[in-house]
Design a protein around this motif. Structure first.
Motif, PDB file in Angstrom:
ATOM      1  N   ILE A  58      -1.777  16.412 -17.115  1.00  0.00           N
ATOM      2  CA  ILE A  58      -0.804  15.406 -16.721  1.00  0.00           C
ATOM      3  C   ILE A  58      -0.826  14.236 -17.679  1.00  0.00           C
TER       4      ILE A  58
ATOM      5  N   ASN B 264       9.988  31.034  -9.546  1.00  0.00           N
ATOM      6  CA  ASN B 264      11.048  30.696  -8.588  1.00  0.00           C
ATOM      7  C   ASN B 264      11.930  31.876  -8.188  1.00  0.00           C
TER       8      ASN B 264
ATOM      9  N   SER C  99       7.071  17.370 -15.932  1.00  0.00           N
ATOM     10  CA  SER C  99       6.360  18.523 -15.380  1.00  0.00           C
ATOM     11  C   SER C  99       7.353  19.546 -14.859  1.00  0.00           C
ATOM     12  N   LEU C 100       6.921  20.812 -14.852  1.00  0.00           N
ATOM     13  CA  LEU C 100       7.786  21.908 -14.401  1.00  0.00           C
ATOM     14  C   LEU C 100       7.148  22.573 -13.181  1.00  0.00           C
ATOM     15  N   LEU C 101       7.978  22.896 -12.198  1.00  0.00           N
ATOM     16  CA  LEU C 101       7.464  23.413 -10.942  1.00  0.00           C
ATOM     17  C   LEU C 101       7.976  24.817 -10.639  1.00  0.00           C
TER      18      LEU C 101
ATOM     19  N   SER D 228       5.198  14.441 -20.828  1.00  0.00           N
ATOM     20  CA  SER D 228       6.489  13.759 -20.737  1.00  0.00           C
ATOM     21  C   SER D 228       7.177  14.098 -19.420  1.00  0.00           C
TER      22      SER D 228
ATOM     23  N   ARG E 138      12.085  26.759 -14.189  1.00  0.00           N
ATOM     24  CA  ARG E 138      11.294  25.943 -13.270  1.00  0.00           C
ATOM     25  C   ARG E 138      12.006  24.622 -13.007  1.00  0.00           C
ATOM     26  N   PHE E 139      11.679  24.008 -11.877  1.00  0.00           N
ATOM     27  CA  PHE E 139      12.219  22.689 -11.569  1.00  0.00           C
ATOM     28  C   PHE E 139      11.566  21.679 -12.494  1.00  0.00           C
ATOM     29  N   SER E 140      12.390  20.849 -13.107  1.00  0.00           N
ATOM     30  CA  SER E 140      11.834  19.845 -13.997  1.00  0.00           C
ATOM     31  C   SER E 140      11.782  18.516 -13.261  1.00  0.00           C
ATOM     32  N   VAL E 141      10.608  17.890 -13.250  1.00  0.00           N
ATOM     33  CA  VAL E 141      10.462  16.604 -12.563  1.00  0.00           C
ATOM     34  C   VAL E 141       9.956  15.569 -13.562  1.00  0.00           C
ATOM     35  N   PRO E 142      10.268  14.299 -13.304  1.00  0.00           N
ATOM     36  CA  PRO E 142       9.811  13.257 -14.232  1.00  0.00           C
ATOM     37  C   PRO E 142       8.296  13.222 -14.318  1.00  0.00           C
ATOM     38  N   ARG E 143       7.824  12.573 -15.312  1.00  0.00           N
ATOM     39  CA  ARG E 143       6.402  12.368 -15.529  1.00  0.00           C
ATOM     40  C   ARG E 143       5.724  11.965 -14.216  1.00  0.00           C
ATOM     41  N   ILE E 144       4.589  12.611 -13.923  1.00  0.00           N
ATOM     42  CA  ILE E 144       3.871  12.266 -12.696  1.00  0.00           C
ATOM     43  C   ILE E 144       2.892  11.152 -13.028  1.00  0.00           C
TER      44      ILE E 144
ATOM     45  N   ASP F 232      -2.806   9.965 -11.122  1.00  0.00           N
ATOM     46  CA  ASP F 232      -3.797  10.938 -11.533  1.00  0.00           C
ATOM     47  C   ASP F 232      -3.385  12.368 -11.260  1.00  0.00           C
ATOM     48  N   GLU F 233      -4.031  13.294 -11.968  1.00  0.00           N
ATOM     49  CA  GLU F 233      -3.736  14.689 -11.691  1.00  0.00           C
ATOM     50  C   GLU F 233      -4.387  15.134 -10.386  1.00  0.00           C
ATOM     51  N   GLN F 234      -3.762  16.120  -9.773  1.00  0.00           N
ATOM     52  CA  GLN F 234      -4.330  16.615  -8.511  1.00  0.00           C
ATOM     53  C   GLN F 234      -4.996  17.933  -8.704  1.00  0.00           C
TER      54      GLN F 234
ATOM     55  N   LEU G  66       1.152   4.306  -2.785  1.00  0.00           N
ATOM     56  CA  LEU G  66       1.048   5.742  -2.512  1.00  0.00           C
ATOM     57  C   LEU G  66       2.256   6.481  -3.072  1.00  0.00           C
ATOM     58  N   ALA G  67       3.408   5.827  -2.982  1.00  0.00           N
ATOM     59  CA  ALA G  67       4.644   6.458  -3.448  1.00  0.00           C
ATOM     60  C   ALA G  67       4.855   6.239  -4.936  1.00  0.00           C
ATOM     61  N   ARG G  68       3.898   5.606  -5.583  1.00  0.00           N
ATOM     62  CA  ARG G  68       4.020   5.294  -7.011  1.00  0.00           C
ATOM     63  C   ARG G  68       5.294   4.499  -7.294  1.00  0.00           C
TER      64      ARG G  68
ATOM     65  N   PHE H 142       3.162  12.076  -1.753  1.00  0.00           N
ATOM     66  CA  PHE H 142       4.162  11.992  -2.807  1.00  0.00           C
ATOM     67  C   PHE H 142       3.686  12.755  -4.022  1.00  0.00           C
TER      68      PHE H 142
ATOM     69  N   HIS I 234       0.830  -1.205   0.000  1.00  0.00           N
ATOM     70  CA  HIS I 234       0.000   0.000   0.000  1.00  0.00           C
ATOM     71  C   HIS I 234       0.874   1.268   0.000  1.00  0.00           C
TER      72      HIS I 234
END
Ligand SMILES: [Zn+2]
Lengths: 99, 500
Positions: free
Chosen positions: B152, B45, B158-160, B156, A88-94, A97-99, A15-17, B93, A11
């Motif tokens: 989403i 930022n 996301s930018l924050l 590919s 902006r900070f670039s993060v991997p694909r989320i 689901d979208e929030q 949650l942490a994918r 997360f 579980h």
């Protein structure tokens, strides 16, 4: 004795994918149980006369005034980021689901 | 395609229960736990520091002003204020908080157990019970790249932008709202509207929903009539206008009813509201509170507002909107119906400002609710957005009061101001809109009218005063409406008496 079940680990991983296969669950669940157990031993030290606390110091009401202080530049803020784009900070694909 | 039951059928079979969660972004100069500015629209930022970026070794410190605002909101909502409470980490997360948790409050909110009375169309008052109001921080803003629509799904990466991360939020949570029946959506809208007025009156936020300064989540569940237990609830997130709050509640009532009557089950999930058609769509499966593994924030000490401070803040509360409305209605001598139209038109503040500029209440209300309300309807814009200021309306009222303008001319002056011709005095000048107060000119116009309408003049002389209207009309015609009708009548009667 605290114990974390295989299902609970699954579980948490959801949650942490994080995808965990059966072998990984078998491996991690007992390990996490040991960690929890070690931490729980601290509870044994505290006798009934020691109330639980969330802070080491008996302080309340530590405030600051609503006054702006200099902040980081965007370059400074992004300097520790593994990747950035468009300032902006670039993060991997989320995933999920979208929030 | 989602199936909906008709609204009437849904209400005939089920009772709705609603829970409303409203987030209000405070207008403090700095963030909740650090001194970064909160200004809207800065470059990405540029308003961050080690604390709001969650860098190792940084420590949060609570903004006193934010605590003060939270207490004032709690007091205005008739809540108790905690003597001692803590912040908690809400772990999840998602990259919109760089700390991997949001600092919030869990089982120790700063304010709890209050209520807000809201007035419905028709004057009925509905009491909405408040469960709690707690302090927390806003999250960063994500942009999703590579997907077709900026969503989403299919992106590919996301930018924050963390400028918004850490801005103080107050979350206000109602107890389940039951017993509103068919009027539940209306109650939801009225509650959010009243809360917005309250927040504005307190001056703790501009509460502009279109700018995200106030956001509403609508929880909804149904139970068949006669049953005690409500079904599973859905949570529609980020419903960001008053109209949308009402539509979202209505839609969910119809959707739940359709699922339940066809023997299906409602999934506990968050849903997204679609502004275009008022529908909601499934989002993520709702995480349980335990999934957030809340625990007391070890980096912050408890907040223990002294009773003196709380009482001082209570004493300093402004007149609350509901009280102000009652006072105004009594002061202005309005019926419930008249008051309702003033409220619906959003005219209260404009009328008050016009009175503050020297107009009397009756004429201030007359112009805003008459000519100006008509124009705002015609042009399809809010009353407050009309290009005329309360000071200008007050000036028009003053010109009428001193007799320089009659109502007809005043309307033309207002039209001139709205058309961008300048201040009332400038418009009067430019368009030559002044009551003919030159007694000589007026006198000859009256003499002319009497001479040209001898038969009517005789009737008036014979005691038929109503007939004077035709003579007044004739004078107004020759003066192109620029005479004071009352004065004209006086002159006519004077002259006929002298000649009789
Ligand atoms: Zn900061």
């Amino acid at each position: 004795m605290p114990e974390i079940s295989r299902d609970e680990v699954r579980h948490l991983a959801d949650l942490a994918r994080i995808e965990l296969d059966d072998a990984e669950l078998d491996h991690l669940a007992p390990q996490l149980s040991v960690i929890l157990e070690s931490i729980a031993s601290i509870a044994g030290v505290a006798a009934a006369d020691i109330p639980p606390t969330s802070h080491a110091l008996p302080l309340t009401n530590v405030y600051r005034d609503d006054v702006v202080v200099p902040c980081l530049t965007a370059e400074q803020a992004l300097s520790g980021a593994p990747a950035s784009e468009q300032q902006r900070f670039s993060v991997p694909r989320i995933l999920g689901d979208e929030q | 395609m989602t199936t909906l039951l008709s609204y009437d059928d849904a209400i005939a079979a089920f009772d709705p229960a609603m829970g409303l969660e409203v987030h209000v972004e405070l207008n403090t100069a700095t963030k909740m736990f650090c001194g970064c500015p909160t200004e809207f629209g800065a470059e990405p930022n540029t308003q961050t520091c080690p604390t709001c970026l969650g860098l190792p070794g940084s420590l949060p410190v609570v903004n006193r002003k934010a605590v003060e605002s939270a207490i004032r909101i709690g007091l205005a909502l008739n809540c108790g204020v905690a003597a001692w409470c803590r912040f908690a980490r809400k772990n999840y997360f998602y990259p919109d908080m760089p700390k991997n948790f949001q600092t919030s409050q869990y089982d120790e909110p700063i304010a709890f157990n209050g209520y807000l009375d809201v007035q419905l169309e028709g004057g009925e008052v509905f009491r909405v019970e408040i469960e709690r109001a707690h302090m927390e921080e806003d999250t960063g803003k994500s942009t999703h790249v590579g997907g077709a629509t900026g969503r989403i799904h299919g992106a590919s990466h996301s930018l924050l932008d963390y400028n918004r991360a850490g801005i103080p939020l107050i979350e206000i949570v109602t107890k389940p709202i039951v017993g509103a029946g068919a009027r539940a959506p209306e109650v939801a809208k009225a509650y959010v509207a009243e809360l917005r007025e309250l927040i504005k009156a307190l001056g703790v936020s501009e509460a502009r929903m279109e700018m995200g300064q106030m956001r509403c989540d609508v929880n909804l569940s149904l139970r068949p009539h006669g049953r005690e237990k409500f079904g599973t609830r859905s949570e529609t997130k980020n419903v960001n206008s008053l109209r949308s709050v009402e539509r979202a509640a209505r839609y969910e009532i119809q959707r739940h009813a359709a699922v339940l009557t066809s023997g299906g089950t409602i999934v506990q999930e968050t849903r997204h509201f679609h502004e275009e058609d008022g529908s909601t769509a499934a989002g993520r499966i709702k995480e349980e509170a335990e999934d957030y593994r809340y625990f007391p924030e070890p980096d912050l000490v408890p907040v223990a507002p002294s009773r003196e401070w709380v009482e001082e803040l209570r004493a300093g509360l402004p007149e609350l909107p509901s009280v102000q409305r009652k006072r105004i209605q009594a002061d202005w001598g309005l019926s419930d119906h008249e008051m309702q139209s003033v409220l619906n038109a959003g005219a209260i503040e404009l009328i008050l400002a016009t009175i503050a500029e020297g107009a009397d209440a009756a004429s201030a209300r007359k112009w805003w609710m008459g000519e100006l309300a008509r124009r705002s309807n015609e042009d399809g814009i809010e009353l407050a957005a009309l290009p005329i200021t309360p000071a200008q309306v007050a000036r028009v009222a003053a010109l009428v009061a001193e007799g320089s303008l009659n109502d007809k001319l005043a309307r033309q002056v207002i039209e001139g101001v709205l058309d961008g011709d300048g201040d009332p005095d400038t418009v009067v000048e430019k368009r030559g809109l002044k009551v003919v107060s030159d007694e000589g000119a007026l006198g000859s116009a009256v003499d002319e009218a009497i001479a040209a309408n001898a038969a009517i003049a005789d009737k008036v002389r014979g005691g038929n005063l109503a007939a004077a209207g035709a003579l007044i009309g004739a004078v107004m015609k020759t003066t192109r409406g620029q005479a004071d009708a009352k004065r004209v009548r006086e002159l006519i009667l004077e002259r006929l008496a002298a000649q009789g």
